[in-house]
Design an enzyme around this catalytic site. Structure first.
Site: not given
Length: 436
Positions: A108, A308
């Protein structure tokens, strides 16, 4: 994903084995600038300008943040907790972005950093990051070929061959944009070919005995192939990218079109209709994902609004920025803003149950409590909201310092992305037509 080390360890250990928002019509605060499907939308909304900040101020803030997070102090202690930068050179042509708290490298973060570099025109850093991802993280053979192992240590040694689909998507999009901005070279630097290779694998690993990254029935990204594939993460539905991917991977255009529609639907369904808060993980129908030992009232990461889920806010608003504001995006952003205004725009905490109840004190110890990453993501709601007080979220972000210290990785990446989103500098550089 950004969690404390203790929470990260708990979640990572299980990762291998996430009422619809109505589409009530609202007047869009920015006009629909190009017809749906046109990759090169523009002009891009500038939430900072609407909040009263000049281009000179914004450019200076973006540059200062880039310099600090990519070329600031590396830190002097063994853990780098006292440093500023996230970007470290392993060799002259290899660099990585480090999760400082966990002392590892994650796809990420590599995807975010590559995208930031191409958006700001920093080719040297882009190539060094891509070299690390390509040579250290990408799986070159077997049923996961062309996927990326979701994290390595800082030497590039793979820790876990599981896959985090958000990272792969960010890297593919960044490569496609590099092709558009700088043109293609050879081999590793044939950015367009590298992007298409990654994108094609997302739907076709099953052709070679592997597991696809996207679930064919729901057209949504799974949480973590090849193991945790029976649920998703709403923040992995990067709908703004899917029209880009359809052009970059034309043989799978129909699949990317389905993913776009499915992702839009998931972002709407996963959001609580009263608060706008989405869970970190969800079933494919948008309902929160609970493990067998969990209950809806506990503080588990999976089914609550934590790190998230912050990113789902930006996912909806990047789509709005690129393709024109849709009524559901306005409804979503207005709902979120009403909730966080009720919590105090400059004082809300960072972790909630979906009904808006803050997690209990022991589970709400995010540092700082008013997390920079969430502040940045909430500010993007001003792109599509019609709430008359929406600029308060942009000003709260503007007044928030650049993240430093141990927790600077996740918040820092979202902070710099937020600056690009809100300033209209997060742009489509795809090579499939004329650029703005």
């Amino acid at each position: 994903m950004r969690k404390t080390t203790k929470l990260s360890t708990l979640i990572l250990a299980t990762a291998a084995l996430l009422s619809s928002v109505s589409a009530t019509a609202f007047a869009a605060p920015f006009p629909a600038h190009n017809p749906p499907g046109n990759l090169h939308a523009g002009p891009y909304p500038d939430a900072f300008a609407r909040a009263g900040y000049s281009k000179r101020q914004v450019d200076a803030k973006v540059n200062t943040t880039w310099q600090q997070l990519f070329h600031g102090s590396p830190g002097t202690d063994a853990n780098r907790y006292d440093g500023q930068t996230l970007y470290y050179q392993l060799a002259p042509d290899l660099a990585y972005v480090e999760d400082i708290g966990n002392q590892d490298v994650r796809t990420e973060g590599m995807g975010y950093a590559m995208m930031i570099a191409v958006q700001l025109g920093h080719k040297q850093e882009f190539d060094a990051l891509w070299n690390f991802a390509k040579t250290k993280m990408q799986i070159q053979s077997g049923p996961e070929q062309y996927y990326f192992a979701w994290h390595t240590d800082t030497t590039g040694k793979i820790i876990d061959t599981g896959v985090a689909p958000d990272g792969d998507q960010w890297m593919a999009a960044a490569l496609d944009f590099a092709s558009g901005r700088w043109g293609d070279g050879r081999g590793t630097y044939d950015y367009g070919q590298q992007a298409e290779q990654i994108l094609h694998a997302m739907w076709h690993e099953s052709d070679h005995g592997g597991v696809d990254m996207f679930d064919r029935q729901s057209s949504l990204p799974t949480f973590s192939p090849p193991f945790a594939v029976d649920y998703t993460d709403p923040s992995y539905s990067l709908t703004g990218f899917y029209k880009v991917f359809a052009a970059a991977d034309p043989s799978d255009r129909e699949l990317w079109d389905k993913a776009y529609t499915a992702g839009e639907n998931l972002l709407q369904k996963a959001a609580n209709p009263v608060t706008g808060l989405a869970p970190d993980y969800a079933h494919f129908d948008g309902t929160p994902y609970l493990r067998p030992t969990e209950t809806v009232t506990d503080n588990a990461y999976d089914h609550n609004f934590q790190e998230d889920a912050w990113r789902a806010i930006a996912n909806a608003n990047v789509d709005a920025s690129w393709y024109g504001v849709k009524p559901w995006e306005t409804q979503y952003s207005n709902t979120l803003e009403r909730f966080f205004q009720g919590q105090g725009v400059s004082t809300y905490v960072s972790r909630y149950h979906l009904d808006g109840t803050p997690l209990t004190a022991g589970q709400n110890t995010y540092e700082p409590a008013h997390a920079e990453g969430l502040v940045a993501m909430n500010s993007t709601s001003a792109i599509s909201a019609t709430n008359p007080d929406k600029n308060g979220f942009v000003r709260d972000f503007w007044n928030t310092p650049i993240p430093t210290g141990r927790a600077r990785y996740y918040d820092g990446m979202l902070y710099l992305l937020g600056l690009l989103y809100d300033s209209g500098q997060f742009r489509i550089w795809a090579p499939h037509g004329n650029h703005n």
